[in-house]
Design an enzyme around this catalytic site. Structure first.
Site, mmCIF file in Angstrom:
data_model
loop_
_atom_site.group_PDB
_atom_site.id
_atom_site.type_symbol
_atom_site.label_atom_id
_atom_site.label_comp_id
_atom_site.label_asym_id
_atom_site.label_seq_id
_atom_site.Cartn_x
_atom_site.Cartn_y
_atom_site.Cartn_z
ATOM 1 N N SER A 148 -77.819 -18.845 -58.788
ATOM 2 C CA SER A 148 -78.788 -18.663 -57.459
ATOM 3 C C SER A 148 -79.038 -20.032 -56.814
ATOM 4 C CB SER A 148 -79.966 -18.157 -57.923
ATOM 5 O OG SER A 148 -79.643 -16.872 -58.432
HETATM 6 N N1 SAM Z 1 -79.840 -16.282 -63.347
HETATM 7 C C1 SAM Z 1 -78.378 -16.827 -63.317
HETATM 8 C C2 SAM Z 1 -78.129 -18.181 -63.127
HETATM 9 O O1 SAM Z 1 -79.242 -18.930 -63.462
HETATM 10 O O2 SAM Z 1 -77.000 -18.406 -63.171
HETATM 11 C C3 SAM Z 1 -77.711 -16.038 -61.943
HETATM 12 C C4 SAM Z 1 -77.628 -14.770 -62.031
HETATM 13 S S1 SAM Z 1 -76.356 -13.778 -61.236
HETATM 14 C C5 SAM Z 1 -77.378 -14.004 -59.422
HETATM 15 C C6 SAM Z 1 -76.698 -12.180 -61.692
HETATM 16 C C7 SAM Z 1 -76.090 -11.864 -63.125
HETATM 17 O O3 SAM Z 1 -76.811 -10.563 -63.336
HETATM 18 C C8 SAM Z 1 -74.636 -11.718 -62.862
HETATM 19 O O4 SAM Z 1 -74.256 -12.784 -63.855
HETATM 20 C C9 SAM Z 1 -74.407 -10.587 -63.460
HETATM 21 O O5 SAM Z 1 -73.222 -10.117 -64.213
HETATM 22 C C10 SAM Z 1 -75.657 -10.099 -64.134
HETATM 23 N N2 SAM Z 1 -76.039 -8.810 -64.258
HETATM 24 C C11 SAM Z 1 -75.985 -7.560 -63.547
HETATM 25 N N3 SAM Z 1 -76.282 -6.645 -63.936
HETATM 26 C C12 SAM Z 1 -76.644 -6.588 -65.341
HETATM 27 C C13 SAM Z 1 -77.089 -6.003 -66.271
HETATM 28 N N4 SAM Z 1 -77.106 -4.440 -66.103
HETATM 29 N N5 SAM Z 1 -77.452 -6.647 -67.187
HETATM 30 C C14 SAM Z 1 -77.405 -7.848 -67.337
HETATM 31 N N6 SAM Z 1 -76.743 -8.760 -66.474
HETATM 32 C C15 SAM Z 1 -76.555 -8.268 -65.421
#
Ligand code: SAM
Length: 229
Positions: A73
């Site tokens: 993000s």
């Molecule tokens: N917090 C992260 C960082 O600091 O880099 C950025 C997160 S990214 C915007 C969103 C993440 O949510 C992705 O890596 C995606 O694979 C994960 N995601 C989506 N659905 C999910 C789920 N049901 N459980 C866990 N992770 C999930």
């Protein structure tokens, strides 16, 4: 927190990036981000969480590709979410969407050694990515778990704070249930039009929701998220 074996080797590069990080944080300070959040972000080397070929742009205030159509993000979004969460020493935090591990590291700085961050990631490649980055930067108070975070994580519940870093179709009930009385959650909700929702549970268990403005996140995929994309 930089791992000891990396101290000498990375010093010059880390110092170079620290100057850029300070400039980025000056901008966030002007936006009104609280000092406690800025201090935590100053201690976390974002350039060590982005892909090797993106280090140069690590301190531009933008989301960056971390592979598999996912992103780390933008710093202002990390700052806004951490600010809304009112994180403090000793808290137990759940993050849904570990991605690169960067946001977990910022939250880990804020809850300190007496607190803990559990961060859930559905994509195994990113579980390994986040684990490696967090290990190399020395964050021992973060646990990365390979799970569908849309249902939260009962094993370590309840949580003082919950941060969801992907957009849900609606707020998953298991997350509300796993929030402690007095707890705070932030979660983006929506499909093409998304809003960041601030949820507070009072000491009697009453839940209030407030909209904090429009955002753009990758989707939460899972049992209580979007089913497929
Ligand atoms: N917090 C992260 C960082 O600091 O880099 C950025 C997160 S990214 C915007 C969103 C993440 O949510 C992705 O890596 C995606 O694979 C994960 N995601 C989506 N659905 C999910 C789920 N049901 N459980 C866990 N992770 C999930």
């Amino acid at each position: 927190m930089i791992a000891e074996e990396d101290l000498g080797k990375e010093k010059t590069e880390d110092e170079k990036f620290e100057a850029r990080r300070r400039m980025l944080l000056d901008g966030l300070e002007a936006m009104g981000v609280r000092k406690k959040v800025l201090e935590a972000m100053l201690r976390v080397p974002r350039h060590r969480f982005v892909r090797e070929d993106m280090k140069k742009v690590a301190y531009i205030d933008t989301p960056l590709d971390i592979g598999l159509d996912q992103t780390i993000s933008a710093p202002h979004m990390v700052a806004i979410m951490c600010d809304l969460l009112e994180l403090s020493e000793g808290q137990k935090v759940l993050e849904v969407g570990a991605g690169s591990g960067y946001n977990a590291a910022v939250m880990a700085e804020m809850v300190g050694k007496t607190g803990h961050v559990y961060t859930l990631e559905r994509l195994e490649t990113l579980v390994n990515y986040a684990r490696e980055k967090l290990k190399k930067t020395g964050y021992e108070n973060v646990t990365v778990l390979h799970e569908d975070g849309s249902a939260g994580c009962l094993k370590y519940a309840p949580y003082d704070r919950i941060s969801v870093t992907c957009a849900a179709p609606e707020v998953p009930n298991p997350l509300i249930e796993q929030l402690k009385p007095g707890g705070i959650m932030v979660i983006p909700v929506g499909d093409y039009f998304q809003e960041l929702i601030l949820i507070k549970k009072d000491e009697r268990g009453r839940v209030t929701k407030k909209t904090e403005g429009g955002v753009l996140f990758v989707p939460l995929i899972g049992k209580y998220g979007f089913r497929h994309r």
